[in-house]
Design a protein around this motif. Structure first.
Motif, PDB file in Angstrom:
ATOM      1  N   HIS A  87       0.830  -1.204   0.000  1.00  0.00           N
ATOM      2  CA  HIS A  87       0.000   0.000   0.000  1.00  0.00           C
ATOM      3  C   HIS A  87       0.865   1.255   0.000  1.00  0.00           C
ATOM      4  O   HIS A  87       0.544   2.246  -0.671  1.00  0.00           O
ATOM      5  CB  HIS A  87      -0.947  -0.024   1.195  1.00  0.00           C
ATOM      6  N   GLU A  90       1.848   1.945  -3.485  1.00  0.00           N
ATOM      7  CA  GLU A  90       0.744   2.554  -4.229  1.00  0.00           C
ATOM      8  C   GLU A  90       0.604   4.028  -3.873  1.00  0.00           C
ATOM      9  O   GLU A  90       0.374   4.872  -4.746  1.00  0.00           O
ATOM     10  CB  GLU A  90      -0.569   1.825  -3.932  1.00  0.00           C
ATOM     11  N   LYS A  94       0.845   7.467  -6.228  1.00  0.00           N
ATOM     12  CA  LYS A  94      -0.175   8.525  -6.223  1.00  0.00           C
ATOM     13  C   LYS A  94       0.441   9.871  -5.876  1.00  0.00           C
ATOM     14  O   LYS A  94       0.110  10.892  -6.469  1.00  0.00           O
ATOM     15  CB  LYS A  94      -1.291   8.201  -5.231  1.00  0.00           C
TER      16      LYS A  94
END
Length: 136
Positions: A87, A90, A94
């Motif tokens: 995560h 990710e 972003k």
């Protein structure tokens, strides 16, 4: 407790709790004879866990995995760590995308003189990216 009370105690809207039940993220709530949902303190703890995980932007599938691991007292924390680090990767992507967007917009805004002329580099860039000409 009622769904309203569970919503208040967990910080989640009642609609979200019903949705989580519908998709199987939480178990089906017990019902009163009149058909109203009844929640326990354990249910509220689960809802708070989900709320916190979602506030960290974990996907529903990641929340489902974390929830299963949280409820498994025989788990190894290795899998939890792997999910968290995945995560983080990710989130880093972003963040990089958002920084790039910010930089483009900052640059475009710096070329916008805001002097009342109709020429606008911001609108021109958006139009060029979409292939649409004004008035189309």
């Amino acid at each position: 407790m009622s769904i309203g009370q569970a919503a208040h105690a967990s910080g989640l809207p009642a609609k979200t709790i019903r949705y989580y039940e519908e998709i199987g993220l939480i178990g089906r709530a017990e019902r009163t004879d009149a058909g109203y949902r009844i929640y326990t303190e354990a249910d509220v703890h689960t809802l708070r866990f989900i709320n916190r995980a979602r506030s960290l932007e974990f996907s529903l599938e990641e929340v489902r995995q974390l929830l299963a691991l949280w409820q498994d007292r025989n788990r190894s924390n290795t899998e939890v760590r792997q999910i968290a680090l995945g995560h983080v990767s990710e989130l880093d992507l972003k963040i990089n995308e958002l920084v790039a967007m910010r930089d483009v917009l900052r640059n475009l805004a710096s070329h916008c003189h805001a002097d009342g002329r109709p020429d606008c580099p911001i609108l021109s860039d958006i139009a060029e990216a979409t292939g649409i000409s004004p008035g189309s």
